[in-house]
Write an enzyme that holds these catalytic residues in place. Structure first.
Site, PDB file in Angstrom:
ATOM      1  CD  GLU A   1      -3.159  -0.985   2.149  1.00 18.83           C
ATOM      2  OE1 GLU A   1      -2.828  -0.566   3.556  1.00 18.83           O
ATOM      3  OE2 GLU A   1      -4.218  -1.310   1.776  1.00 18.83           O
TER       4      GLU A   1
ATOM      5  CD  GLU B   1       4.654 -21.318  10.990  1.00 21.74           C
ATOM      6  OE1 GLU B   1       3.567 -21.179  11.882  1.00 21.74           O
ATOM      7  OE2 GLU B   1       2.770 -20.675   9.996  1.00 21.74           O
TER       8      GLU B   1
END
Length: 292
Positions: free
Chosen positions: A76, A107
């Site tokens: 963004e 992960e």
């Protein structure tokens, strides 16, 4: 770990009515806000270090929800501040596919976190921020270890005190938001707390890089009708001119708000305004110098 403990307030969660669950979730969100407030000094220390180092890139590294939030914040920045896509980068265990799907085992690999950081050529002048609610995610630990060895500034955001990733970061942030109403579901208030901290990091850095005037996002990229209207309104309000003059200036400036503002307020052409901005990206400093 607090994030894995059972929340006493929600022990009979499945028996509560919809309104009761909403009330409880709102109460827990307030806890997240308070946890962020309690860590404001460590957040300030991290942001100040990035600004003072003038870090070329800020790289977020995380897995699952934490990784997605890092990618979201980074993605963004270009439309909001017209940053280069390489200035703020989000990497997530399992790659872009992990934004929509769970990637089994990703992960749990320190080596994967290390290789993702090395693939970016991280070094001195960069900042890598590891994000993990538990504070012990192997992928994030691997990313921070690699960044530290490469000489990069390191930060961390976790939701437990005394976390592993805090030990690996130059500037750790430990937002202890406590147990979730849905036991272990850290996409809830832990994720909310992380998003609040990420908002602060990217917004404040870009403010201090001269991408904001007053509270206007003057480096916005007017890539659609809504943002074009926002750009015109900013120019009109900053320069205290009429809408048509503002619209004409935006067009003549190459659709750059800063350039348009300087063209109007300093009565210069586009080339002159761009020359000023090439030397000093902060229009407040330009206006203070040229009009003071």
């Amino acid at each position: 770990m607090g994030t894995e403990n059972r929340n006493e307030k929600s022990k009979e969660l499945d028996l509560l009515g919809v309104g009761e669950i909403i009330r409880l979730m709102n109460e827990e969100t307030t806890d997240a806000l308070e946890a962020v407030e309690a860590e404001k000094d460590s957040i300030e220390n991290l942001i100040t270090a990035i600004i003072e180092q003038n870090a070329g890139r800020v790289i977020y590294a995380g897995a699952g929800t934490s990784g997605r939030l890092g990618v979201l914040d980074a993605s963004e920045c270009p439309p909001t501040f017209n940053t280069d896509p390489d200035e703020f980068i989000g990497i997530i265990a399992g790659g872009d596919k992990a934004l929509r799907f769970a990637i089994e085992g990703a992960e749990d690999s320190e080596a994967l976190g290390e290789s993702d950081v090395l693939d970016l050529g991280v070094g001195r002048g960069d900042c890598v921020i590891g994000i993990a609610a538990s504070g012990r995610t192997p992928y994030v630990k691997g990313a921070l270890k690699a960044a530290g060895k490469a000489g990069a500034l390191t930060g961390s955001i976790s939701n437990n005190k005394g976390s592993d990733i805090s030990d690996l970061a130059d500037f750790p942030v430990e937002v202890s938001s406590g147990p979730e109403i849905l036991t272990g579901s850290t996409r809830l208030k832990s994720g909310t707390a992380q998003k609040l901290v990420l908002n602060m990091i990217s917004t404040i850095i870009n403010i201090k890089r001269g991408k904001v005037y007053g509270n206007y996002m003057v480096d916005v990229n007017p890539s659609n009708w809504k943002l074009e209207r926002r750009a015109i309104n900013m120019i009109r309000e900053i320069t205290e001119t009429d809408e048509q003059t503002a619209a004409d200036a935006l067009s003549a400036s190459g659709r750059r708000v800063k350039t348009a503002v300087l063209m109007i307020m300093l009565d210069v052409d586009r080339e002159q305004a761009e020359s000023l901005l090439s030397e000093q990206p902060d229009i407040r400093k330009i206006l203070t110098t040229d009009k003071g």
